[in-house]
Design a protein around this motif. Structure first.
Motif, PDB file in Angstrom:
ATOM      1  N   ASN A 153     -12.287 -31.613  -0.649  1.00  0.00           N
ATOM      2  CA  ASN A 153     -13.329 -31.826   0.314  1.00  0.00           C
ATOM      3  C   ASN A 153     -12.394 -31.122   1.154  1.00  0.00           C
ATOM      4  O   ASN A 153     -12.620 -32.413   2.129  1.00  0.00           O
ATOM      5  N   SER A 156     -16.384 -32.477   4.556  1.00  0.00           N
ATOM      6  CA  SER A 156     -17.602 -33.698   4.217  1.00  0.00           C
ATOM      7  C   SER A 156     -19.183 -33.294   5.350  1.00  0.00           C
ATOM      8  O   SER A 156     -18.500 -33.781   6.356  1.00  0.00           O
ATOM      9  N   ILE A 175     -20.357 -32.652  -0.482  1.00  0.00           N
ATOM     10  CA  ILE A 175     -19.190 -30.856  -0.231  1.00  0.00           C
ATOM     11  C   ILE A 175     -18.546 -30.615  -0.705  1.00  0.00           C
ATOM     12  O   ILE A 175     -17.568 -29.385  -1.337  1.00  0.00           O
TER      13      ILE A 175
END
Length: 488
Positions: A153, A156, A175
């Motif tokens: 990720n 985010s 995400i």
């Protein structure tokens, strides 16, 4: 209700005492961080403000700052609604937010690596296996794949609300392909054009450093053996609801905006077609959902993906940002385990609060939800943009019964939360030519890289423009404000 008469543009402002107002305290006095701004705006009449609002709308229109709404009978392109009265967050409050969202992003990255490798958190009984295996966003194809730099990720978006108790709570983690950061930068630019003088009186953090930090993060997760990487943004095309953001980010970062047809794979490497011939692509910031990325691996009828892309990714020849399969971690069912996930991987107590959440796949939770639907917000675990949300106290008896039957058919698909009292902020309402209280939330943006992390010191304050509405998403008629983070 109380009214404020100290400022001409707030002369008709009704303050509902039961709501947490971010500008006025419980005594209807202006909060300290807003006093100077309140004084500066006092020189404007409400008609002056309305004229400035029209200028801002024209600026957004001329720049093409729009989004698509699909909920109507046909797709409509709309100007992104923007209010010129900013939201201010002081440095101590922001410090907690910044540490909290970074903590969550790091924990989610470790969680993703674990569920696609050893599954220790499942073996140790922290998260049930069925929460993972039943998620529509869990990709078996990602098993044992190590993304470059160990990052899943990279970007985010964490959605927070301020409750009536004055504390921040996380509503959800985004995400997969979190959107909205372009509006953060555009809002700042629009406000500076309309009311440049107000910036001289506040020392606030810039938001224009996002692009350079994003590029640095992207290049930090380049494939092994690449010295000077080539990065692109891939978009589904001009009819996507967030196409403006895709084009804006590509331009601001300084990389090419491409569609699937502009790329091809040869010998497990990805290339971009250019007027000078093919050019190897090393990093793809994708704004396409997982199953559309590669018709050879996922949806065979995808016309917006790149055949062979996933094979190149598995070989480590290209980095995809965010990594495929990250959606399993922003499944709203996994959200319920976030405090345990943070403790398990980081050995820390969560800095930010979760909203108490009932998951309908649990027998006791399902029973409670069905008995108390009228006091809860029910959400599908895999939707975004505010779609599919039901607020119990706004439903008729018939709608409640229909919702109960829907939940019982697919309990895994739904969670429920108490109806939280989102804070309110003074917002200009065109229809009444006045300022009114409107509910707001905050989307923050966190970047994880191989060598550094970054949290944008600003965010997208989203505003529910309909009176009493708790859903702030632009797709549901919401707007936004510039968000000022005060420096120490």
């Amino acid at each position: 209700m109380t009214k404020n008469t100290l400022n001409p543009i707030f002369s008709s402002y009704d303050k509902i005492q039961s709501l947490y107002d971010e500008i006025f305290d419980e005594n209807s006095d202006v909060r300290e961080v807003y006093k100077k701004l309140f004084e500066l705006y006092s020189g404007l009449s409400i008609d002056d403000y309305g004229n400035l609002n029209e200028m801002a709308k024209a600026s957004f229109f001329n720049q093409g700052i729009t989004f698509q709404v699909y909920s109507d009978t046909k797709a409509q392109e709309k100007i992104f609604p923007f209010d010129l009265f900013p939201r201010i967050i002081d440095h101590d409050e922001w410090d907690t937010i910044e540490k909290g969202v970074l903590q969550r992003s790091k924990a989610l990255n470790l969680f993703l690596h674990d569920v696609y490798h050893d599954k220790k958190i499942i073996k140790d009984g922290i998260v049930p296996i069925e929460m993972i295996s039943s998620s529509s966003n869990y990709l078996q194809s990602m098993m044992d794949i190590d993304p470059p730099g160990g990052i899943y990720n990279h970007i985010s978006g964490t959605d927070l609300i301020k409750h009536s108790d004055g504390k921040y709570y996380v509503l959800e983690d985004n995400i997969r392909c979190p959107s909205g950061v372009s509006y953060v930068m555009c809002n700042r630019g629009a406000l500076k054009k309309a009311l440049f003088g107000v910036f001289n009186h506040y020392d606030i953090h810039s938001v224009t450093d996002y692009a350079e930090n994003l590029l640095e993060i992207l290049e930090s997760v380049k494939p092994h053996g690449v010295d000077v990487p080539t990065a692109v943004v891939i978009t589904p095309g001009i009819y996507n609801s967030a196409y403006y953001e895709h084009s804006y980010l590509a331009k601001t970062i300084g990389i090419e905006l491409v569609e699937g047809r502009d790329l091809f794979v040869e010998n497990d490497f990805v290339y971009m077609k250019t007027i000078l011939g093919s050019k190897r692509v090393d990093i793809i910031y994708r704004r396409i959902d997982d199953t559309f990325l590669d018709p050879l691996e996922f949806k065979q009828d995808s016309a917006i993906g790149v055949p062979g892309l996933f094979a190149a990714y598995k070989k480590g020849n290209v980095t995809i940002v965010n990594a495929p399969g990250t959606g399993v971690a922003d499944d709203k069912a996994i959200y319920t385990y976030m405090p345990e996930i943070i403790r398990y991987y980081l050995g820390e107590e969560p800095i930010l609060n979760n909203v108490h959440t009932y998951h309908c796949s649990k027998e006791d939770d399902l029973k409670y939800v069905l008995e108390n639907v009228n006091e809860l917000v029910v959400k599908p675990v895999d939707e975004a943009g505010g779609y599919g949300i039901s607020i119990g106290n706004r439903l008729t008896k018939e709608e409640i019964e229909t919702l109960k039957e829907t939940i019982k058919k697919e309990p895994r698909k739904y969670i429920a939360q108490p109806i939280m009292s989102l804070s309110v902020h003074a917002t200009y309402i065109e229809d009444t030519n006045s300022f009114e209280q409107r509910h707001v939330d905050l989307r923050t943006f966190t970047l994880l890289g191989n060598q550094k992390d970054f949290v944008l010191r600003g965010g997208l304050t989203r505003v529910a423009l309909k009176k009493g509405n708790l859903i702030v998403n632009s797709s549901q008629g919401g707007g936004s404000k510039d968000t000022w983070i005060l420096k120490k």
